[in-house]
Scaffold this active site. Sequence first.
Site, PDB file in Angstrom:
ATOM      1  N   ASN A  18      50.669  41.426  42.763  1.00  0.00           N
ATOM      2  CA  ASN A  18      51.841  42.303  42.999  1.00  0.00           C
ATOM      3  C   ASN A  18      53.089  41.843  42.254  1.00  0.00           C
ATOM      4  O   ASN A  18      53.015  40.635  41.698  1.00  0.00           O
ATOM      5  CB  ASN A  18      52.141  42.889  44.289  1.00  0.00           C
ATOM      6  CG  ASN A  18      52.433  41.364  45.171  1.00  0.00           C
ATOM      7  OD1 ASN A  18      52.932  40.412  44.705  1.00  0.00           O
ATOM      8  ND2 ASN A  18      52.582  41.515  46.521  1.00  0.00           N
ATOM      9  N   ASP A 207      41.725  49.615  48.282  1.00  0.00           N
ATOM     10  CA  ASP A 207      43.179  48.680  48.448  1.00  0.00           C
ATOM     11  C   ASP A 207      44.434  49.240  47.839  1.00  0.00           C
ATOM     12  O   ASP A 207      45.555  49.033  47.982  1.00  0.00           O
ATOM     13  CB  ASP A 207      42.782  47.093  48.238  1.00  0.00           C
ATOM     14  CG  ASP A 207      43.833  46.274  48.496  1.00  0.00           C
ATOM     15  OD1 ASP A 207      44.367  45.974  49.572  1.00  0.00           O
ATOM     16  OD2 ASP A 207      44.741  45.716  47.515  1.00  0.00           O
TER      17      ASP A 207
END
Length: 332
Positions: A18, A207
């Site tokens: 991320n 996810d």
Amino acid sequence: SAFQVRAILLIMRPDDANVAGNVHGGTILKMIEEAGAIISTRHCNSQNGERCVAALARVERTDFLSPMCIGEVAHVSAEITYTSKHSVEVQVNVMSENILTGAKKLTNKATLWYVPLSLKNVDKVLEVPPVVYSRQEQEEEGRKRYEAQKLERMETKWRNGDIVQPVLNPEPNTVSYSQSSLIHLVGPSDCTLHGFVHGGVTMKLMDEVAGIVAARHCKTNIVTASVDAINFHDKIRKGCVITISGRMTFTSNKSMEIEVLVDADPVVDSSQKRYRAASAFFTYVSLSQEGRSLPVPQLVPETEDEKKRFEEGKGRYLQMKAKRQGHAEPQP
């Protein structure tokens, strides 16, 4: 003795992580599943019988114990810990290694169940060669885990009628505001050589959707803290269109629970209707730029169904909290 596989997987790259540099839970789940698929397929073909491939049926609840970062190396080790007549239990450990300092940390421990499917006919489940246990108790403990997961799989099947419907102009902090869906056409690169999707590919997409829901809800950097058991109800074949839907079910002060549902639509095969392929609950936490946990905006359930799901999520949360305090395990 039980087969073991040790795979040192590549250095974690920016596209695995991320914005804050934490590797996605889905990337780790995919690595775990790849190691599990190798070891169980190898074991199921260890005797002279019909050749087969091991398909993922279930992943037990798993916690992400410490974040893995870009530039670290993931060490994945897997071991077969129990076999029943038609299934294999694999336990996988993931360590992260900082190659600059040599420091290693346990990131994840997971238990997966695989079923051997015949290469000649992927709808046919074959028998599993027995495994040799080093201690008598191992088989007994494994049988208990096998019976428990079998029961739980049956229980999740009844929930499978639910569909996530879009809502126009939703209010912030409501379920409708953050709910998200991802539509994906299953291509050859998502599949085994036998034309059905790798469990790890599905989990990575699940996810991803859960992460979008969490980020939309709290508008901060978020990470996967744990995943409740993931059940694979049916195979997804090449050429299917899959819809992965996620919705917030519960929030505590510091965590969010998101239900993720995977539906498969066999567009090329008109004889088959759309069906529920997998389902699970993901728990996320919100982090500051410095990596400290932040309070989560409280979810506002509106409909009766949403309120019911919120209460069920609260039950799961309190149960896990009590379990964790009993074990005094490290907090994710």
